[in-house]
Design an enzyme around this catalytic site. Sequence first.
Site, mmCIF file in Angstrom:
data_model
loop_
_atom_site.group_PDB
_atom_site.id
_atom_site.type_symbol
_atom_site.label_atom_id
_atom_site.label_comp_id
_atom_site.label_asym_id
_atom_site.label_seq_id
_atom_site.Cartn_x
_atom_site.Cartn_y
_atom_site.Cartn_z
ATOM 1 N N GLY A 160 0.819 -1.208 0.000
ATOM 2 C CA GLY A 160 0.000 0.000 0.000
ATOM 3 C C GLY A 160 0.843 1.244 0.000
ATOM 4 N N GLY A 184 0.258 5.579 0.619
ATOM 5 C CA GLY A 184 -0.661 6.650 0.982
ATOM 6 C C GLY A 184 0.048 7.984 1.038
ATOM 7 N N GLY A 185 -0.689 8.971 1.574
ATOM 8 C CA GLY A 185 -0.137 10.318 1.584
ATOM 9 C C GLY A 185 1.061 10.472 2.479
ATOM 10 N N MET A 186 1.150 9.675 3.575
ATOM 11 C CA MET A 186 2.253 9.834 4.514
ATOM 12 C C MET A 186 3.364 8.825 4.314
ATOM 13 S SD MET A 186 0.371 10.725 8.112
ATOM 14 C CE MET A 186 1.950 10.696 8.960
ATOM 15 N N VAL A 245 3.220 1.078 2.969
ATOM 16 C CA VAL A 245 2.996 -0.045 3.872
ATOM 17 C C VAL A 245 3.545 -1.297 3.205
ATOM 18 C CG1 VAL A 245 1.288 -1.377 5.164
ATOM 19 C CG2 VAL A 245 0.934 1.073 4.798
ATOM 20 N N LYS A 300 4.603 0.206 8.320
ATOM 21 C CA LYS A 300 4.319 1.482 7.663
ATOM 22 C C LYS A 300 5.540 2.380 7.826
ATOM 23 C CE LYS A 300 0.998 5.291 7.564
ATOM 24 N NZ LYS A 300 -0.287 5.799 8.115
ATOM 25 N N ASP A 328 -10.205 11.404 11.088
ATOM 26 C CA ASP A 328 -10.036 11.178 9.646
ATOM 27 C C ASP A 328 -10.688 9.851 9.236
ATOM 28 O OD1 ASP A 328 -7.287 10.825 7.284
ATOM 29 O OD2 ASP A 328 -9.226 11.812 7.062
#
Length: 760
Positions: free
Chosen positions: A24, A26-28, A31, A46, A147
């Site tokens: 995965g 994501g924005g930060m 993973v 992560k 969130d």
Amino acid sequence: MPGVGETRDVRLIHGRYQLLDLIGRGGMGEVWRARDESLGRHVAVKCLKPIGPERDQTFTRILRERFRREARVAAALQHRGITVVHDFGEYEGILYLVMELLDGKNLSQLLDENRHHPLPVDDIVDMAEQVASALAYTHEQGVVHRDLKPANIMRLGDGTAKICDFGIARLGHDIGFTARLTGTGIAMGTPHYMSPEQIGGDPVDERSDLYSLGCVLYEVATGAPPFDLEDAWSVLVGHRDTEPEAPRGHRPELPGYLDRIILDLLAKDPGERPRDARELGRRITEGVRRGRGTYVPTVRAPQIEPRTGAPVRQPEQPGSREPRLPSWTRGMTTGHKATGGPGPRVTPPDTAAGLSGEWIARDADRTPVAPEAAPRPTPAPELLATLVSRHNAGLSLGRLERWAEAGEVHRSVAAEREYALGPDHPDTLASRYEVAFTLSRTGRPADALREYRGVVEGRERVLGPEHPDTLGARQEVAYVLGKLGRHFEAHQVYSTVLAARERAMGPEHPDTLRCRHNLAFNLSRLGRLEDSYRMADEVADARARVLGADHPDTLVTRCEVGYALGQLGRWSAALRTYQEVARVRARALGVDHPDTLAARYEVGISLGRLGRSAEALTLYRDLIEDRTRVSGPHHPETLRARHGLGVNLGRMARWEEALAEARDVCAIRGRVLGADHPDTLVSRREVAVGLGWLGRWQDALGEYRAVSTARERVLGEAHASTLASRNDEAHCLEQLGRTADAVALYRRVAALRQQGAPGA
């Protein structure tokens, strides 16, 4: 440790966590699936993305603080509905978080895989109960997630729901981390799921999470979030200022208690939402206890489609209950919009919307066509009830004009009914009938024809060739033949059905009159305009005697009379007919009723044909305003009125305005209806017309060819609409001085017309 995204043979963090593969991004950060070498188990790791030196240092500091916050908060939470955090730290400048490896998919992935169709009601309710329990626990620990969104709720293979990603969670007792980070460009939440208080920078507590959960439930229940708008600012304004449409407005089969809960969660004022997640969980449990069975909408007597006289399903008000009508009244229906050309026919359900569980063949001693080796086992009542609900859910999707989804439901139900009840069971044939209808509605008339013919064959075997249901299916065959441009064949089928109806029911039975209405329409398509006019006039008079002069069915045939008059060039008489229909409908149905608005549209067509384009423009502008208010700016009928406006701008030689209007309508129709939908292609042709009048013939040729290609692909090369488009191409070629090419194309069109002529 390697940088995030690098591939090396050895990827170990602190000599303990071996990164295996990326699962995965994501924005930060990213993973990874990894192996904990110390404990011999697989985990998820992560990693915060590396921050380049060009980044603002404040930005970098806040991102790192977010990541550490997620680790501290999540590691302190121990609940079945929250992702377990095993470890966190920093290694070679990269922050990492070690979590349990989940075997499942988040709700966003599930929606994507389901092509953004709603999830099953039972799954939604089960997931909502679990998330409410997890939120109750986190809120009692003083943690607000802040969130919540589909991507942050996992659904595991065993059905467990888990909340993950506490990256911007805020401890209730920690007031040092402000509700909004300003000047950083870092969004504290996701626009589609942000609460009004988050948007306004007001104090945020656990009720903000409840609002976000309401947004999530709305999306998985309807297929789209409550404010699914074009840009982030519009979404935020929607959350702040606009009341959401009830989920059951999109999906009527939702249980009433779930609809109410979702709307309460989406209250603008936090004080009007459930007090806390515990109360939410109790409300869900109470709804389940009282019986959350699938909502089965009432099947109302359908309305009649423009010009064809076929019944049209109309959206019904939730909770309405009407007494069941005698079967012979199914054809006594109200009128609907009258358009420039016939729309797809919509017909009523073939049964009383229910599986009987047993059926009787036409002849008691009839030998089965395909005898089975063993008797078919009796289906469980629970299965029959479930199939009834799903059948009605498909009908409800159709009422909402969500035809592709309705078709998927009906295909699935048809397959299960065939397996449980047999291919010739009336309920199996009823589902196949609905499959055929949705195929017709989604621009697949050839496929619809095959399916309808299969229904006719089955009903003839079971019910007999002159049973009303058999005749109803044969009438649909005739209609689809007309859609395919095979009007001579359609005429033959209509004539046969009409003769059978007259024998069985009499010449003035509502079903007989409906068939005569359809036949009158088809006569106009064969070019027999006088015959069409006379028959429509006779049907209108007969309906007035049987049903009354102001009955909706009588008025829809009056519209057919007006149409025939227009085709005969008698536009003044057509105008008077449409104006009278509009007056009566406004008095009987109301000024905003779809049928009233449809008659006003026909008045506009007649005014334009009489050269009274200035009056037509005024009428269309008022109609567009009313259609937008009643149905919305992107509704097909609003766009039809805008199309009429553009046509009359062209008639007044205001071609730049006409072209702009045609392009805008064409673009919206393409998005809403599809690139190959007949209305979209009509608008695209109007674009070509405008280009031609502006002298841009090369551009016009490209548009005409695109329309011809699409029509040939959908309707066939010999269809009248396809041939008309080829003639448009030939005219363009002439204007460009390519005479030889134009002549060759004209000859090709003439040959195809000759091949398709009756008796050829």
